[in-house]
Enzyme design. Structure first.
Site, PDB file in Angstrom:
ATOM      1  N   GLY A   1      -6.578   5.435  -0.785  1.00 28.68           N
ATOM      2  CA  GLY A   1      -6.880   4.030  -1.006  1.00 28.68           C
ATOM      3  C   GLY A   1      -8.361   3.718  -0.900  1.00 28.68           C
ATOM      4  O   GLY A   1      -9.047   4.205  -0.001  1.00 28.68           O
TER       5      GLY A   1
ATOM      6  N   HIS B   1      -3.839   0.870 -14.425  1.00 31.29           N
ATOM      7  CA  HIS B   1      -4.799   1.846 -14.950  1.00 31.29           C
ATOM      8  C   HIS B   1      -4.541   3.182 -14.261  1.00 31.29           C
ATOM      9  O   HIS B   1      -4.496   3.251 -13.034  1.00 31.29           O
ATOM     10  CB  HIS B   1      -6.229   1.372 -14.655  1.00 31.29           C
ATOM     11  CG  HIS B   1      -7.282   2.404 -14.899  1.00 31.29           C
ATOM     12  ND1 HIS B   1      -7.646   2.817 -16.168  1.00 31.29           N
ATOM     13  CD2 HIS B   1      -8.037   3.123 -14.035  1.00 31.29           C
ATOM     14  CE1 HIS B   1      -8.596   3.738 -16.056  1.00 31.29           C
ATOM     15  NE2 HIS B   1      -8.844   3.948 -14.777  1.00 31.29           N
ATOM     16  N   LEU B   2      -4.354   4.224 -15.053  1.00 29.50           N
ATOM     17  CA  LEU B   2      -4.199   5.589 -14.539  1.00 29.50           C
ATOM     18  C   LEU B   2      -5.317   6.433 -15.143  1.00 29.50           C
ATOM     19  O   LEU B   2      -5.159   7.022 -16.203  1.00 29.50           O
ATOM     20  CB  LEU B   2      -2.826   6.167 -14.899  1.00 29.50           C
ATOM     21  CG  LEU B   2      -1.614   5.478 -14.289  1.00 29.50           C
ATOM     22  CD1 LEU B   2      -0.319   6.066 -14.822  1.00 29.50           C
ATOM     23  CD2 LEU B   2      -1.662   5.542 -12.766  1.00 29.50           C
ATOM     24  N   GLY B   3      -6.458   6.438 -14.492  1.00 29.42           N
ATOM     25  CA  GLY B   3      -7.612   7.139 -15.016  1.00 29.42           C
ATOM     26  C   GLY B   3      -7.789   8.527 -14.420  1.00 29.42           C
ATOM     27  O   GLY B   3      -6.968   8.999 -13.638  1.00 29.42           O
TER      28      GLY B   3
ATOM     29  N   VAL C   1       2.168 -15.855  -1.331  1.00 30.42           N
ATOM     30  CA  VAL C   1       2.440 -17.088  -2.076  1.00 30.42           C
ATOM     31  C   VAL C   1       3.691 -17.827  -1.632  1.00 30.42           C
ATOM     32  O   VAL C   1       3.881 -18.980  -2.008  1.00 30.42           O
ATOM     33  CB  VAL C   1       2.502 -16.814  -3.598  1.00 30.42           C
ATOM     34  CG1 VAL C   1       1.178 -16.299  -4.107  1.00 30.42           C
ATOM     35  CG2 VAL C   1       3.605 -15.835  -3.941  1.00 30.42           C
TER      36      VAL C   1
ATOM     37  N   GLU D   1       0.827  -1.210   0.000  1.00 32.71           N
ATOM     38  CA  GLU D   1       0.000   0.000   0.000  1.00 32.71           C
ATOM     39  C   GLU D   1       0.860   1.259   0.000  1.00 32.71           C
ATOM     40  O   GLU D   1       0.517   2.257  -0.630  1.00 32.71           O
ATOM     41  CB  GLU D   1      -0.972   0.027   1.179  1.00 32.71           C
ATOM     42  CG  GLU D   1      -1.903   1.218   1.098  1.00 32.71           C
ATOM     43  CD  GLU D   1      -3.245   1.024   1.768  1.00 32.71           C
ATOM     44  OE1 GLU D   1      -4.088   1.918   1.625  1.00 32.71           O
ATOM     45  OE2 GLU D   1      -3.464  -0.010   2.415  1.00 32.71           O
TER      46      GLU D   1
END
Length: 142
Positions: free
Chosen positions: A83, A107-109, A91, A64
């Site tokens: 956030g 994604h950079l919207g 894993v 984060e």
């Protein structure tokens, strides 16, 4: 072509961690690329759970931190990212050494961002993979 809209350095990012959870966990920004931000974190007593393994929560803090800081560096100073949701898949167990997290945008919207953060050990084994969704807001800071 760089995704960054703000000027920053590893030194300025590491200075900004003083007195925060980031500093407490020993997270250190280590590399800035054209489209990624990277940081390291030691697997030490403050990042382990009682069974001696890297705590999943510490991995999520690293993820984060990287995604949020990177997201904020991709918007103008009049905006900020906060956030909305984070998930993580742990894993591989890790008992000692150092892990390195790398955040890259999916994604950079205009109103949201989606970041993939992968955390690897020194042998490039995947320890944790995380996705972080950020909302873009108008900054209320003066």
């Amino acid at each position: 072509m760089s995704i960054w809209k703000r000027d920053f350095t590893l030194e300025s990012l590491n200075r900004s961690s003083a007195g925060t959870l980031i500093e407490h966990l020993g997270i250190c920004y280590s590399q800035i690329g054209e489209d990624f931000l990277q940081a390291t974190m030691g697997v030490e007593p403050m990042t382990r759970q009682p069974m001696g393994l890297l705590h999943g929560g510490a991995s999520v803090v690293l993820a984060e931190t990287l995604g949020s800081v990177a997201g904020n560096m991709c918007v103008s100073r009049e905006q900020c990212c906060v956030g909305l949701e984070i998930n993580a898949n742990h894993v591989r167990a890790k008992r000692d050494g150092v892990v390195t997290g790398t955040a890259r945008p999916l994604h950079l919207g205009a109103t949201t961002q989606l970041w993939q953060i992968d955390i690897h050990d020194e042998k490039a084994h995947l320890v944790c993979t995380s996705r972080l969704t950020l909302a873009i807001r108008q900054s209320k800071r003066g």
